[in-house]
Structure formats: structure tokens, C-alpha cells
Write a protein that holds these residues in place. Sequence first.
Motif, PDB file in Angstrom:
ATOM      1  N   VAL A  44      -7.207  -4.978  33.802  1.00 46.33           N
ATOM      2  CA  VAL A  44      -7.830  -5.573  32.912  1.00 46.33           C
ATOM      3  C   VAL A  44      -7.560  -5.028  31.480  1.00 46.33           C
ATOM      4  O   VAL A  44      -6.962  -5.294  30.417  1.00 46.33           O
ATOM      5  N   PRO A  45      -7.807  -3.710  31.554  1.00 49.06           N
ATOM      6  CA  PRO A  45      -7.520  -2.649  30.264  1.00 49.06           C
ATOM      7  C   PRO A  45      -6.009  -2.617  29.936  1.00 49.06           C
ATOM      8  O   PRO A  45      -5.448  -2.968  28.975  1.00 49.06           O
ATOM      9  N   ALA A  46      -5.175  -2.600  31.029  1.00 51.21           N
ATOM     10  CA  ALA A  46      -3.773  -2.226  30.722  1.00 51.21           C
ATOM     11  C   ALA A  46      -3.364  -3.728  30.372  1.00 51.21           C
ATOM     12  O   ALA A  46      -2.515  -3.713  29.197  1.00 51.21           O
ATOM     13  N   TRP A  47      -3.668  -4.858  30.695  1.00 51.12           N
ATOM     14  CA  TRP A  47      -3.258  -6.207  30.369  1.00 51.12           C
ATOM     15  C   TRP A  47      -3.886  -6.309  28.787  1.00 51.12           C
ATOM     16  O   TRP A  47      -3.095  -6.995  27.968  1.00 51.12           O
ATOM     17  N   VAL A  49     -12.943   2.056  25.171  1.00 49.57           N
ATOM     18  CA  VAL A  49     -11.590   1.087  25.243  1.00 49.57           C
ATOM     19  C   VAL A  49     -11.740   0.165  26.229  1.00 49.57           C
ATOM     20  O   VAL A  49     -11.279  -0.977  26.212  1.00 49.57           O
ATOM     21  N   ASN A  50     -12.412   0.547  27.477  1.00 52.06           N
ATOM     22  CA  ASN A  50     -12.500  -0.484  28.504  1.00 52.06           C
ATOM     23  C   ASN A  50     -13.435  -1.586  28.023  1.00 52.06           C
ATOM     24  O   ASN A  50     -12.837  -2.890  28.379  1.00 52.06           O
ATOM     25  N   SER A  51     -14.280  -1.246  27.254  1.00 53.32           N
ATOM     26  CA  SER A  51     -15.373  -2.463  26.863  1.00 53.32           C
ATOM     27  C   SER A  51     -14.459  -3.176  25.893  1.00 53.32           C
ATOM     28  O   SER A  51     -14.611  -4.432  25.775  1.00 53.32           O
ATOM     29  N   SER A 111     -14.032  -7.028  26.195  1.00 56.48           N
ATOM     30  CA  SER A 111     -14.447  -8.186  25.096  1.00 56.48           C
ATOM     31  C   SER A 111     -13.384  -8.915  24.775  1.00 56.48           C
ATOM     32  O   SER A 111     -13.194  -9.906  24.368  1.00 56.48           O
ATOM     33  N   ALA A 112     -12.307  -8.280  24.572  1.00 54.15           N
ATOM     34  CA  ALA A 112     -10.901  -9.202  24.125  1.00 54.15           C
ATOM     35  C   ALA A 112     -10.463 -10.214  24.982  1.00 54.15           C
ATOM     36  O   ALA A 112     -10.095 -11.385  24.785  1.00 54.15           O
ATOM     37  N   LEU A 113     -10.656  -9.879  26.436  1.00 49.65           N
ATOM     38  CA  LEU A 113     -10.484 -10.748  27.531  1.00 49.65           C
ATOM     39  C   LEU A 113     -11.368 -11.676  27.724  1.00 49.65           C
ATOM     40  O   LEU A 113     -11.386 -13.268  27.829  1.00 49.65           O
ATOM     41  N   VAL A 114     -12.808 -11.230  27.704  1.00 44.30           N
ATOM     42  CA  VAL A 114     -13.890 -12.326  27.889  1.00 44.30           C
ATOM     43  C   VAL A 114     -14.787 -12.336  26.922  1.00 44.30           C
ATOM     44  O   VAL A 114     -15.849 -11.228  26.897  1.00 44.30           O
ATOM     45  N   PRO A 115     -14.594 -12.908  25.617  1.00 45.22           N
ATOM     46  CA  PRO A 115     -15.247 -12.768  24.551  1.00 45.22           C
ATOM     47  C   PRO A 115     -16.900 -12.826  24.526  1.00 45.22           C
ATOM     48  O   PRO A 115     -17.602 -12.126  23.799  1.00 45.22           O
ATOM     49  N   GLY A 116     -17.400 -13.602  25.623  1.00 44.55           N
ATOM     50  CA  GLY A 116     -18.812 -13.851  25.641  1.00 44.55           C
ATOM     51  C   GLY A 116     -19.369 -12.672  26.459  1.00 44.55           C
ATOM     52  O   GLY A 116     -20.725 -12.707  26.548  1.00 44.55           O
ATOM     53  N   GLY A 163      -2.066  -4.367  26.434  1.00 41.94           N
ATOM     54  CA  GLY A 163      -0.556  -4.591  26.376  1.00 41.94           C
ATOM     55  C   GLY A 163      -0.735  -5.693  25.531  1.00 41.94           C
ATOM     56  O   GLY A 163       0.319  -5.592  24.562  1.00 41.94           O
ATOM     57  N   THR A 164      -1.489  -6.648  25.698  1.00 42.06           N
ATOM     58  CA  THR A 164      -1.138  -8.035  24.966  1.00 42.06           C
ATOM     59  C   THR A 164      -1.328  -7.775  23.420  1.00 42.06           C
ATOM     60  O   THR A 164      -0.689  -8.481  22.728  1.00 42.06           O
ATOM     61  N   TRP A 165      -2.358  -7.196  23.182  1.00 42.40           N
ATOM     62  CA  TRP A 165      -2.705  -6.897  21.624  1.00 42.40           C
ATOM     63  C   TRP A 165      -1.834  -5.997  21.086  1.00 42.40           C
ATOM     64  O   TRP A 165      -1.540  -6.065  19.910  1.00 42.40           O
ATOM     65  N   LEU A 166      -1.189  -5.049  22.049  1.00 44.72           N
ATOM     66  CA  LEU A 166      -0.250  -4.028  21.494  1.00 44.72           C
ATOM     67  C   LEU A 166       0.992  -4.898  20.811  1.00 44.72           C
ATOM     68  O   LEU A 166       1.538  -4.673  19.928  1.00 44.72           O
ATOM     69  N   SER A 167       1.482  -6.062  21.753  1.00 49.31           N
ATOM     70  CA  SER A 167       2.525  -7.009  21.190  1.00 49.31           C
ATOM     71  C   SER A 167       2.248  -7.718  20.161  1.00 49.31           C
ATOM     72  O   SER A 167       3.138  -8.038  19.557  1.00 49.31           O
TER      73      SER A 167
END
Lengths: 359, 524
Positions: free
Chosen positions: B299-302, B120-122, B126-131, B305-309
Motif C-alpha cells: 500500500v505505501p509503495a503503490w 507516511v503510512n497513514s 488516506s490517499a488510497l482509502v479517503p474515508g 509511487g502513484t502520487w510520485l508519478s
Amino acid sequence: MRTLQLTGIRASHPRTPVLKDVDLTVPAGTTTAVLGPSGCGKTTLLRVIAGFMRPEAGEVRLGDELVAGPDTWVPPERRGFGYVAQEGNLFPHLDLAGNITYGLPRRERKDRARVGELLELVGLPADFATRRPDQLSGGQQQRVALARALARRPGIVLLDEPFSALDPELRVATRDAVAAALRHENATVVLVTHDQAEALSFADQVAIMHAGRFTQVGAPPVVYRTPADRRSATSLGEACFLPGSLVDGAVTCALGTLPVSAATGSGACEVVIRPEQLHLSDPTPTAPLALVTRTEYFGHDALVELRPLHAPTGEALQLRARVPGGATPSVGDTVAVHVMGEAHILTLEPTTTLAEHGA
Amino acid sequence: MPTPVGPAPSPASRPAPSGGSGSSPWLRVAAIAVALLCVLPLVVVVAKALESGVGEALALVWRPRVGELLRNSVSLVVLTGVLSTVIGVGAAWLVERTALPGASFWRVAFVAPLAVPAFVNSFAWSALVPGLEGLAGAVIVTTLSYFPFVFLPVAALLRTVDPGLEEASRALGHGPWRTALRVGLTQVRPALLGGVLLVSLHLLAEYGALEMLRFPTFTTAILDQFEVAFDSRSGSVLATILIGLATTLLTLELLARGRTRHVRLGSGTARRAPRARLGRATPLALLGVLALTVLALGVPAWSIGTWLSRSDQAMEPTDLGPALWSTLGLGLVAALLTTIATLPAAWLVARSRSWVAVLLERVTYLAASLPGVVVALALITLTITYARPLYQTVFALVLAYVILFIPRAMVATRAAIAAVPPELGDAARALGDSPVRAFVRVQLPLMLRGTLAGSALVFIAVTTELTATLLLAPTGTRTLATAFWDASAALDYAAAAPYAAALVVLSAPLTYVLLRGNHEEPLT
């Protein structure tokens, strides 16, 4: 109330024999203290009696009933003995009422009056019933452990050093409360202890154990005054051992000629005298003299180490006298030594037999 | 996920207990059966790998691909191991031994990352830093996920260890730094080694996080192989190498631990170590712990949270229900069975230190230190060969969970049993209870709490298990982890987010259990 009888008990831990042919009879309604240093096998003996350990040989009888023998083995829960261990072993998840009624049939467990009675029997207030074990002091826990054991009205109560984890003051108070409760129940009691004062004051009979055997069993004054050997003598308290020679029912030694208890024959012997039998005074013309080499002051009394000035054998003998604290002499003093009561002969090599051999 | 390896501290030696609390033959038989069950995967995988001869197996080993996988696995273990040590020990020292403001908050913050499964962390990263990918990405993400395994035992030790030794060192003329090096480090060594071992075993076993970051290791290669070719033999060869690596790590840890005596502490020392004043370094230290918290938790929380919304606009609307229920069901059944399977051996180990008991315990630990993929592979081989009807059934899946998570239950259950003095059993028997009744009335109630804590750990582990579940779950059975995996593999972050959130929520109690757990057992 039944007699407990052990015959020829042998038991061992892996590869080490612990009990070697132990015999013991505890008459109904009396208390026997098993006294010995740690590791001598006394706890093992208690565990054999309780049924936590199976002896390799020998029998345990309760009255006429055989509870352990070559082909018999009654598990501990069906022996109906009361058992109180060193740490009390109260169940931490139950309150005192729950602990005390643990061994009772289900319908009797609700009987609060009985709980109160038992608590009062061991000298605790009845309203302690709802307390939890961790709210009690060590001495209180021990009393509850006894109440728990007595709840089932056991004919026999086994106590495994129940007071040794307590500090001295608490120990005496707890011991007195326990002794009173046990007397009230008229139980047959076996107490295991390494505390000589406890054994002597608590019991009707003292059994001295060493290396898995009893060296002497008897009433406290008898065992104290007439020990069977050096080890039995020292395990009950301070003792002076003196070489001497027995002639016509009196022994001659470094402290003069002393009456002895129950001795026949004559020959070289070793006698034992307890320190409180020695009384000290200023030098007198008749009494044997001794030099004070060391003193140990306890307040109410004192131990005085003495070296007799005229030891007939020429050996450097050391004696100990127990004197009232206020009458403690100083190191270097010369004092006269008076012996009260009788000396007790430990060993005797009869001269008559030697003479016959020589002839 | 591999399971923690308890550094079995030997219980105080006491005379063999009696009164039925000893080792009845049935207890032994049951314990041996469970131990055999734990060894089974190992035997099956190795046997499968050597099926057509050692030569052929060696040919499968001697490939450039294997070399690459080995290089990757080793560099990941070394880099993440070192980073976790530095961060874990540093954080533990700051929290437990300095006057850092808010110590009790940071203590929770540095255990909490364990509630976010690494995969989940990765996903969050990945969602935050795609590269983010490759070795660098793998080291960053796994370090942030696993450093609590070092922090937790070291902090626990630093908190409870008697400061007497350190005071002695200061009195003998050593300054604070030399004392920390010569005395402090020696004292925390067992905890540190245990923590690093746990991190390494997790790294060897990690599938989800590394697959998502495109960093191939043996575990990811085995699963790829399995999905592409269903070639269970070359998979078994890779799995055998993996077993070899895990065993090497266990041995290294054992050697490094050496003859150092395990620091055992009484219940609560009277004195606490004095806290070092940080003085002007306080803002810097605060900045450091804050940054760590942001990276590991923020990072995981943000991200979630972002994708949940945004999950309302997901390609497919997410239906949590079925996955949640099957996850909970599997978790409960596996937790119950694992706890039951653990009891005989735990009882033997806690009550008698006979060599049989110790051997049983070690075997259980060793076998269950194996990555989930090995256990899964073995059960697939077994069911296909000998019990076809069981292939891809819930039975095989639950069995895998039991084998994988026995040590978690074992550590807790053994401690719970050891905490109940055997003399209480004697006392109950002297009061008229048969051995069984004494167990039910005295021992069971007293050990229940600790045992349940162990069950809870197993439950949490099962609900977040990915690797074995992917391989063994019956067709159509979706757990939260596999459903999350499917969505995130399709790069549908919005659809994956609710599952991620559910996984984190289910794991959150882990933080609590670990923090209030028995800290003498560093690896729970």
C-alpha cells in the motif's frame, strides 16, 4: 634480569581480604610457580605484581627499584613486565605482526624480521605474521601472546594460568614451547597455576598458596618430599598420612619402623609418605601386610587403596600405593607393603616436654 | 517518537576490571550530567503543570475532553497491542519455525515496514482509502506500521533459542501445541513484552499518523492546543498525564516480566529447532504472509509511487533540495552528539554493574521513553523562561534529538563496549600503553562498528522525526518530515509524495541494521 621481591603484601576485593601478608622472592632468571586452588588469591597476587591492582600494604621490588609501596605506585605500563593471561587476550583487530609489535616503539613496529624471530622463538612459522588471531588454535594463540610479551624483552614475565584453557595434549606441547622460549630469554618468571604437574615440572621454585597465604615455598623436590603441612602435601599430589611415634630418628607406624628425614627428638607424630614410595609384593614373613580395598587403573600405572591388617593404633587407616600398571593386584588380595626411602614428619608432639611437665 | 527501552540484560559478572577501564570520577560526572539532562524535560513539564497549584491542575485534568482522550489512547494501545502481538508472533513463528517457502524473503518483508514512518503510512492509506479515519483507521494503520516491533525480537528469539527445552517437553509427553503454549510462549515472553511495550510507547507518542486519521489522543491534543492557544500550561497538564501513561506502561511491562530470567544465548547454538511441516496448510499460510506484505508494504509503495508519478502536475513544484540538506545536516550533528553523550554512561554500565551505573541507565531509558512532544514542550518552556535567545534555534532542536534518541545509541554502544573484554585493556597496559593510549589503540577500534551502528540508528530516527521538529524547528527550517507534513496537511498528495519517497529511502537502511544487528538486544 632482576630479582622480584614481595614483602608483606596485603590486598582485598571489596569486603573480602584476598592476600594476607604475602612474602616472596623470585631470584633473577628463575621460574617460580604459585600453586593453589581457584579462589586462593593467586591471580590477585599476579595482578598486584603486574600493577593492575594496588596492594593495601607491602612492597613490590624489582631489583633495587620499588614499584609498589606505601607511597609508591608505578602503573603497569611503566613496569615493563611481560604478562600472559589465561585467554591470551590477543587483540582481535590486529594481525599477529600487529599484536607482537604492539608494545614496541613506533619505528620498530615495521621490523618484520623481529616478528619472524619471535614467532619462531615460540615455535610458530614466521609466515604466520599476517594471520589473524581467530585463525589460530588456542595453543597457538597462547604462544603468540607470549611472543607479544617477550617482544619488549621484559626482565620479568608473569603467566596467569596460560595453559589451563588448553586440552591436555596441547597443554604439554605449548608448555614445552613456552618454557624453551622463556629459557632462551633468560627471563625471571612467575607462573600462576592450579595444576600440580605444571608447577613441579615448569618451575625452579614452587610457592603453595592457600586462603591468601603461602603455606610453603621451596624447590619442587623439597616441597614435594618434605611438605610443611597436610595441605601443602596434598596440593602437590596424593599422600598417605600415618600416625606414629618417633624414637631415635626412626618412626614406628602401621608400616613398621621407617627412617625419617631430618628429625630430632621423640614423641607422637604424623608422617607423610607418597604413594610411589610404597611397593607391593606377595606376603612375606617380615613385611607388614595390607588388604587391597580398591584399585584405580590408569594404564601406565595404577592407584591401589590398602588397609593395613595390623595397625598398632587400631584405627581404620587407608593407604594409597602407586604401582606399575602391569602389577596391579586385585581387590581382596593380601599384599606385603615395603616402604622405599624416608618418611617425612609433619607434626611432632615431643614426649620429653610432656615428661618434664609431668615431673 | 518515543525511544526504545532496552531490557538491559545484565552482563556476565566478572571481577571488577582494572587498568583504567574502571570508573574514573570524570566518567561518572559526565554520565550523571547526561542523565540529569534526560530527566530535565520530565521535571520541567510536571513543574509547569503544577505551577499554579495542584487544584488548578486537577481542574484541567477533570474534563470530559481528557476522558475522551484517555479512552482513545487506551483503546488504541489495547487494540493495536493485541493485533500486533497476534500478527507479530504468528508471522515470527511461520518464518522461523515452519517450512514456509521463502522464509528469508518474508523475514526482510516483515521488518521493512519500519522503514516507512507511520505518518507516511497513514498518508498512503488516506490517499488510497479517503474515508479511513477514527479508531478503526488508526488501529489498522498503526498495526501495520508497528507490528515489526513485535516480530523482530520474537523471530530473533525463536531462531536462536535452543530447542532443548521444547524437546524435553515433547519427551515428557506434551504434543506440539501444548509444548508451544507451555514452553515456547514462556521462552518468547521477554521479547514479546519488550516488543509490545515498544509498540505502546510509539502509539502514545504518535502524532502525524493519528492527526491525519483524525483520531485525537493526548499527543495530538497537546500539539493542537499549542498551535491554537500556545497555552503551555494546559498542554503541560496533558503532557503530565501522558508521562503517567508511559510510566504505567513501563511498570506494567516490568511486572509482567516478573522474575523470569532473561534468556541469554551463547553465540550461536549448535542446533537449530526443527521446522514444522505445514502440509496442506502451506497455501493458506502463504496467502496470509502475502496479504500482510501487501497491506504493510504494498500500500505505501503503490500510493507513493502513484502520487510520485503525478507530482509533475503538483500545485507547487516540489523542491527537495533545501529540506534534504537541512535534514541530513541535523541528522549528522544529532547522531554525533548523541553518540558522544552516550559514551560515559554506556561505558560505566558495560564495565561495572555498580548501582550508580544501573540507576543512570534506567533514568536515561525512562526519561527518553517520553514522547517527543513532552521533550519538545519542556524545551520550549525552558528556553522561553530562561534562555530566550535559544528559543526556536537549531540548538534546542538538536538538544531534543539528543534527549530523545540517547537510548538508541545506548543499547548499541553498551553492547559494543561489552563485547570488548576488559582484559584486552590490561594486556595493552602491560605492553606499555597508558590508559588513554590503550583506549585509543585497542578499545576504540574494537567498539567502533557497534557504536557506529547506534549512530546510524539515531541518524535515521532524526531524519524521520516529526513531532518535536514541528514544535522546535527554527522558523524557515524545513526538514523532509515537516515539509511532507505541510504538503499532506494541505491535501496536496502530489507535492507530499517526493518527500515521502525521500523519507522511505533514508529509512531503508534501518531494515538492514535491524536484521543484522545483535539479536540479543531485541529492541534496537
